[in-house]
Design an enzyme around this catalytic site. Structure first.
Site, PDB file in Angstrom:
ATOM      1  N   LYS A  29       0.834  -1.187  -0.033  1.00 46.44           N
ATOM      2  CA  LYS A  29       0.007   0.114  -0.115  1.00 46.44           C
ATOM      3  C   LYS A  29       0.926   1.211   0.018  1.00 46.44           C
ATOM      4  CE  LYS A  29      -4.310  -1.596   2.130  1.00 46.44           C
ATOM      5  NZ  LYS A  29      -5.336  -1.381   3.231  1.00 46.44           N
ATOM      6  N   ASP A  49      -8.705   1.553   3.865  1.00 48.62           N
ATOM      7  CA  ASP A  49      -9.184   0.421   4.305  1.00 48.62           C
ATOM      8  C   ASP A  49      -9.957  -0.310   3.083  1.00 48.62           C
ATOM      9  OD1 ASP A  49      -9.346  -1.626   6.365  1.00 48.62           O
ATOM     10  OD2 ASP A  49     -11.539  -1.432   6.134  1.00 48.62           O
ATOM     11  N   SER A  50      -9.259  -1.604   2.556  1.00 50.07           N
ATOM     12  CA  SER A  50      -9.946  -2.158   1.433  1.00 50.07           C
ATOM     13  C   SER A  50      -9.972  -3.629   1.495  1.00 50.07           C
ATOM     14  CB  SER A  50      -9.101  -1.744   0.353  1.00 50.07           C
ATOM     15  OG  SER A  50      -7.479  -2.235   0.489  1.00 50.07           O
ATOM     16  N   PHE A 109      -0.335  -7.191  -4.634  1.00 51.75           N
ATOM     17  CA  PHE A 109      -0.208  -7.819  -3.436  1.00 51.75           C
ATOM     18  C   PHE A 109      -1.412  -8.222  -2.957  1.00 51.75           C
ATOM     19  CE2 PHE A 109      -0.858  -3.381  -2.893  1.00 51.75           C
ATOM     20  CZ  PHE A 109      -1.843  -3.254  -1.963  1.00 51.75           C
ATOM     21  N   LYS A 162      -3.175  -1.520 -13.446  1.00 54.72           N
ATOM     22  CA  LYS A 162      -4.041  -1.847 -12.315  1.00 54.72           C
ATOM     23  C   LYS A 162      -4.574  -0.489 -11.952  1.00 54.72           C
ATOM     24  CE  LYS A 162      -3.508  -3.386  -7.722  1.00 54.72           C
ATOM     25  NZ  LYS A 162      -2.812  -3.631  -6.524  1.00 54.72           N
ATOM     26  N   ARG A 210      -8.717   0.811  -5.781  1.00 56.24           N
ATOM     27  CA  ARG A 210      -7.830   2.165  -4.989  1.00 56.24           C
ATOM     28  C   ARG A 210      -7.369   3.311  -5.975  1.00 56.24           C
ATOM     29  NH1 ARG A 210      -4.119  -1.226  -2.861  1.00 56.24           N
ATOM     30  NH2 ARG A 210      -5.722  -1.550  -1.256  1.00 56.24           N
TER      31      ARG A 210
END
Length: 190
Positions: free
Chosen positions: A12, A65-66, A144, A165, A171
């Site tokens: 992250k 937060d995902s 990841f 991505k 995100r």
């Protein structure tokens, strides 16, 4: 402007830097305590992390937060994505639970809630989602977490470049919304 990233997840941190630095934000990390993530939504947990980091460092703090929500598993692992199974076994646990489930029942989506808390108490919230399916096996070395089992257009996030991505991920979408809101916020302060 310096922002602290409220995460212990190295993946992250890399993504946050990639998305925040083009906005002219200096991204720093700190040894932060782990606040109890007892929210019932991604947004509540992002706020808990950002608020705690802001109070500890005195800097504006950004947290995400995902998680992965699998239709067949009634939305699990959801807000428990990081705690769904022991580290290193999360992807395999999802694949195991979907063993024998046909492709048309393997729908899933990722959610990312981003929260920024400022020392003056102001906050910015943004959320992004992206939809796809769960692969039958882990594919790809990039990314990841659950990236190597989440499929869009025939490829997993683990098989995509960072740029691909970011352009389609939860995100990436959350940060696009966050960037707009942050620019408006800063404009009002300038």
């Amino acid at each position: 402007m310096k922002f602290v990233i409220a995460t212990h997840n190295k993946g992250k941190v890399v993504e946050f830097k990639r998305m925040l630095e083009p906005m002219g934000i200096e991204v720093v990390t700190a040894e932060l305590s782990e606040p109890e993530e007892n929210g019932t939504t991604f947004g509540e947990n992002a706020f808990i992390k950002a608020d705690s980091a802001c109070k500890e460092t005195g800097l504006p703090a950004v947290a995400d937060d995902s998680g992965l929500c699998v239709d067949y598993l009634d939305g699990a692992p959801g807000i428990y994505s990081a705690r769904f199974a022991e580290p290193g076994k999360r992807r395999l646990t999802v694949l195991e639970k979907l063993k024998g489930v046909p492709e048309e029942q393997r729908g899933a989506h990722f959610v990312s809630a981003v929260c920024c808390v400022f020392p003056n108490g102001d906050r910015i919230d943004a959320e992004g989602k992206c939809y796809g399916t769960i692969a039958f096996e882990s594919r790809g070395e990039n990314g990841f977490g659950y990236d190597s089992i989440f499929v869009q257009d025939g490829r997993t996030f683990g098989e995509m470049t960072d740029e691909e991505k970011d352009a389609r991920s939860h995100r990436g979408k959350a940060f696009a919304e966050f960037e707009e809101k942050l620019r408006e916020y800063l404009k009002g302060k300038g």
